[in-house]
Design a protein around this motif. Structure first.
Motif, mmCIF file in Angstrom:
data_model
loop_
_atom_site.group_PDB
_atom_site.id
_atom_site.type_symbol
_atom_site.label_atom_id
_atom_site.label_comp_id
_atom_site.label_asym_id
_atom_site.label_seq_id
_atom_site.Cartn_x
_atom_site.Cartn_y
_atom_site.Cartn_z
ATOM 1 N N MET A 25 0.858 -1.104 -0.044
ATOM 2 C CA MET A 25 0.005 -0.064 -0.233
ATOM 3 C C MET A 25 0.877 0.967 0.042
ATOM 4 O O MET A 25 1.803 1.422 0.691
ATOM 5 C CB MET A 25 -0.962 0.021 1.288
ATOM 6 N N ARG A 26 0.608 2.284 -0.918
ATOM 7 C CA ARG A 26 1.488 3.380 -0.956
ATOM 8 C C ARG A 26 0.786 4.279 0.245
ATOM 9 O O ARG A 26 -0.337 4.186 0.541
ATOM 10 C CB ARG A 26 1.189 4.092 -2.374
ATOM 11 N N ALA A 27 1.684 5.276 0.608
ATOM 12 C CA ALA A 27 1.274 6.068 2.039
ATOM 13 C C ALA A 27 1.939 7.209 1.844
ATOM 14 O O ALA A 27 3.205 7.328 1.084
ATOM 15 C CB ALA A 27 1.209 5.146 3.156
ATOM 16 N N TYR A 28 1.653 8.268 2.548
ATOM 17 C CA TYR A 28 2.278 9.561 2.852
ATOM 18 C C TYR A 28 2.213 9.825 4.190
ATOM 19 O O TYR A 28 1.098 9.999 4.804
ATOM 20 C CB TYR A 28 1.533 10.811 2.144
ATOM 21 N N PRO A 29 3.526 9.697 4.993
ATOM 22 C CA PRO A 29 3.669 10.052 6.267
ATOM 23 C C PRO A 29 3.598 11.586 6.384
ATOM 24 O O PRO A 29 4.435 12.169 6.198
ATOM 25 C CB PRO A 29 5.172 9.603 6.643
ATOM 26 N N VAL A 30 2.198 11.886 6.912
ATOM 27 C CA VAL A 30 2.268 13.384 7.440
ATOM 28 C C VAL A 30 2.871 13.870 8.337
ATOM 29 O O VAL A 30 3.372 14.948 8.470
ATOM 30 C CB VAL A 30 0.708 13.696 7.671
#
Length: 794
Positions: A1-6
């Motif tokens: 799963m692609r993700a963006y660490p905010v």
């Protein structure tokens, strides 16, 4: 799963510091993660490490040999600590003993980003489980960087309070997503529900219940970014204070931790920590647009960018809180519209200017969190340290081995040739200082090695840079390539981000706020830039052209032969001359320095007419001041730099008149017509028809009581207002300066004729063929200069 660490942060787990992160998955869900595989550490020189076993034991430090070195080649050992607190205490003990440390001051999450290379989108692999605060929670997942832009959720917030900010009246929430059209808007206010309440208005009986509903709505909307105008220093700070007053948990994040503010003595430098989210102040982001605003109030910026502003007309000297509270009491629709529009304005400004896309792009490029993405020093240090680690080197702790001398040499300014000129080509060095760094291998490590060995590339100020390919030129090379690719793909935000990051590197190396800065290194850059500008001046002069003016990276060159060419050929000649100049410069640099040139002199624009004004005393020139009639294949426009027409401290009338006279000068308007126009403007002004254009606008930079020795006109005007203002607008009257809204005496039109119109006319009259004093008076005799030809030629 692609993700963006905010948000990446740290905490304690079983007595050890670990890294946490939270953010948004590509499927729209939220995630959190824990990573305990990268413990806190820093470095000391191997030569300093012996005989300190008791100190290592006291602080629970594990000492490990490495094959890494300092920037000047000394071997180092790594000290790994269980917690960040242990690290800070050990660093302090070593400092007291006079032992140098390396990278001991790094923020733990920053150290984690540098070590792992995590920035932007990542691919998450591993087992996960549901969590109370996020949809999926991972422990020590496998992470790898991937391309992509996250579809983050944004929430704009605005609150309204009483004058003391001690009592809440209401607030608005406007939510949207970066890559979709989904939007929500709502207003929460205190008071009983009314039939005339606008849609999406929620009335709460008291402040406590409003604060509780606010928290519920933030958690339900689940934004990745919270924003607003001065949202950190005011809105969220007030909400935190009032929540504490009512005993309400102030936790707006994606963990069980309380949200909290960190105040700063510097405006705009405070932080609001909401775990799992980022708080970005729209007011601070707007500072990075290319637009210059009269001030940074929301209404001013919105009017300039959107053509609309706040819905309640409130003068700065009026009691805004009282007027808003009056609307809250007696005109609920107006109050709701006002508070809601403030959040809408923030949303629309950010979208119109692409500021969130810019911030995201810059965050990825600099490896910094969103809230720190615009910090130049942090960006440089993070990028450079990552590259240092790839070479097996460590950076000094800030304050260790640093130079106390800041760079002092600025860009070179060539004296302007005062007057009106024809057929001028403008040439500009593309990204001058970054290109100098690439060409001459300018870099902190190369500087240390070059000065130590005394061999390499020597700048005019004596700074020496080793010839071995260095880190900074490599970073810049990649940035230039990525910027060009972004421009080809039409990715304006990315291209602009690359440009401003590269251009910031010189300033970073010239300030002691950066651990890698050195005054001599920085002056090496600027002295080389000066030499290149002088070289180009000589080159064009030898070609038979006149260099009219030069400033840091630009040259303005008169080319008389353009007068016989069609416009297309004039532009083509500009391109041809820049190409020939670059070829000649490359040969010269190889002959003198044995370096491949990365300098690129671009043909930027063509002026049919070009004006360089004299100083106001008439005895010299004015640097950074010019005007010209720019022409290309599509249009013709007036360009003005530095002159009164583009300065906010001159009245609108003076600014307008100068633009009109410049246009007439470039159109070769006969002097009689110019004089007629000036006299018509003066007559209209004296008749009171132009009073709206006679308003001075001045910023007040000190408390009014601090002006004791002298009292400037704008301070006199400000002291007549019932309230202190940041910017005062006033007119000169027969009884002196009086602020708008409190003008009681007649306007002193003679003041404006002498102090505003006459100086503008004096700057142009000698080159237009008439006399300024008589053009600005009621006389017509002896008006024109004897040496002005009947055909009005130069």
């Amino acid at each position: 799963m692609r993700a963006y660490p905010v948000d990446i942060f740290h905490g304690l787990l079983q007595g050890k510091s670990v890294i946490y992160a939270a953010g948004r998955l590509e499927n729209g869900e939220t995630f959190g993660l824990l990573d305990d595989r990268v413990p806190p550490c820093f470095y000391i020189r191997t030569s300093d490490a012996s005989g300190l076993d008791a100190l290592w034991q006291k602080h629970r430090a594990q000492r490990q040999s490495t094959d890494w070195t300092t920037m000047d080649g000394e071997p180092v050992q790594r000290l790994t600590l269980p917690t960040v607190r242990d690290l800070r205490l050990l660093e302090k003990d070593l400092d007291h003993r006079g032992i140098r440390t390396y990278e001991a001051d790094l923020d733990y999450p920053q150290f984690y980003r540098i070590r792992t290379g995590i920035h932007g989108m990542v691919r998450l692999e591993g087992l996960w489980q549901p969590s109370r605060h996020v949809n999926r929670f991972y422990i020590n997942p496998t992470m790898s960087a991937v391309e992509g832009s996250p579809d983050l959720r944004v929430l704009a917030l605005d609150i309204e309070t009483d004058a003391q900010a001690s009592r809440l009246l209401g607030l608005s929430l406007v939510s949207w997503q970066l890559q979709s059209s989904q939007r929500t808007e709502e207003v929460l206010l205190i008071g009983p529900p009314r039939a005339d309440d606008p849609p999406d208005t929620h009335a709460l009986p008291d402040e406590k219940q409003l604060l509780q509903r606010f928290r519920e709505r933030v958690l339900a909307l689940d934004p990745d970014i919270i924003t607003g105008w001065n949202v950190i220093d005011f809105d969220l700070t007030v909400l935190e204070k009032l929540s504490k007053k009512h005993g309400i948990e102030f936790n707006l994040g994606r963990t069980k931790e309380h949200s909290f503010g960190k105040q700063s003595q510097y405006f705009g430098k405070g932080r609001m920590v909401i775990r799992g989210r980022q708080v970005l102040d729209a007011l601070q982001m707007v500072r990075h647009t290319l637009t210059n605003f009269e001030d940074l109030r929301l209404n001013t910026v919105a009017q300039e960018l959107l053509g609309r502003g706040k819905t309640l007309a409130i003068e700065e000297w009026e009691d805004a809180a009282q007027k808003i509270e009056q609307a809250w009491r007696s005109d609920r629709p107006a109050f709701c519209q006002y508070v809601l529009e403030d959040s809408r304005l923030v949303r629309d400004i950010l979208i119109r200017q692409g500021l969130l896309d810019l911030t995201l792009t810059r965050s990825v490029l600099t490896h910094l969190p969103l809230e720190k993405a615009w910090g130049s020093v942090a960006a440089f240090e993070t990028l450079y340290m990552g590259a240092l680690h790839q070479r097996g080197m460590v950076a000094p702790t800030r304050g260790i081995d640093g130079s106390e001398e800041e760079g002092g040499t600025g860009g070179l300014i060539l004296n302007p040739v005062v007057g009106l000129h024809e057929h001028v080509l403008v040439f500009d060095f593309k990204s001058l200082y970054p290109s100098v760094m690439r060409t001459f291998n300018i870099d902190p490590v190369a500087f240390i090695q070059g000065m130590k060995e005394g061999e390499g590339i020597t700048a005019p100020n004596g700074a020496v840079f080793a010839r071995e390919p260095a880190i900074l030129p490599g970073i810049l090379h990649e940035f230039f390539q990525h910027r060009a690719a972004a421009r080809e793909r039409g990715q304006a935000a990315a291209a602009y981000s690359y440009k401003i990051i590269m251009n910031s590197f010189y300033g970073v190396l010239a300030t002691d706020a950066c651990r890698f800065a050195d005054g001599q290194l920085a002056d090496g850059i600027t002295t080389l830039g000066q030499k290149l500008l002088l070289w180009m001046q000589t080159y064009f002069t030898k070609r038979g052209f006149q260099v009219l003016y030069g400033d840091t990276d630009s040259l303005f060159v008169a080319v008389p032969e353009l007068s016989t060419m069609p416009l297309a050929e004039r532009l083509a000649l500009g391109q041809k001359l820049s190409q020939e100049a670059n070829e000649a410069l490359a040969q010269a640099l190889w002959a003198e320095y044995q370096v491949d040139s990365h300098m690129e002199l671009e043909f930027e624009e063509y002026f049919r007419y070009f004006f360089l004004p004299a100083d106001r005393q008439g005895g010299g020139s004015r640097a950074k001041n010019y005007a010209g009639l720019q022409k290309d294949e599509r249009s013709e426009r007036l360009e003005i730099k530095g002159m009164e027409a583009v300065r906010s401290d001159w009245t609108p009338l003076a600014r307008r008149l100068q633009r009109e006279l410049l246009a007439m000068l470039f159109q070769r308007t006969p002097p009689a017509q110019m004089v007629t126009h000036i006299k018509a403007v003066i007559r209209a002004m004296q008749a009171g028809q132009l009073d709206d254009e006679l308003v001075y606008r001045k910023r007040i930079r000190k408390p009014l009581e601090a002006y004791t020795r002298t009292t400037p006109p704008h301070i006199k005007a400000a002291r007549l207002l019932p309230r202190t203002v940041r910017v005062v607008r006033y007119v000169m009257t027969s009884e002196g300066p009086q602020p708008l809204g409190f003008v009681k005496a007649p306007v002193d039109h003679e003041h404006y004729r002498i102090k505003q119109i006459l100086p503008i006319v004096e700057g142009l009259a000698p080159f237009a063929g008439f006399r300024a004093d008589e053009a600005c008076s009621g006389h017509t005799a002896l008006l024109f200069k004897d040496d002005y030809d009947e055909d009005h030629s130069l």
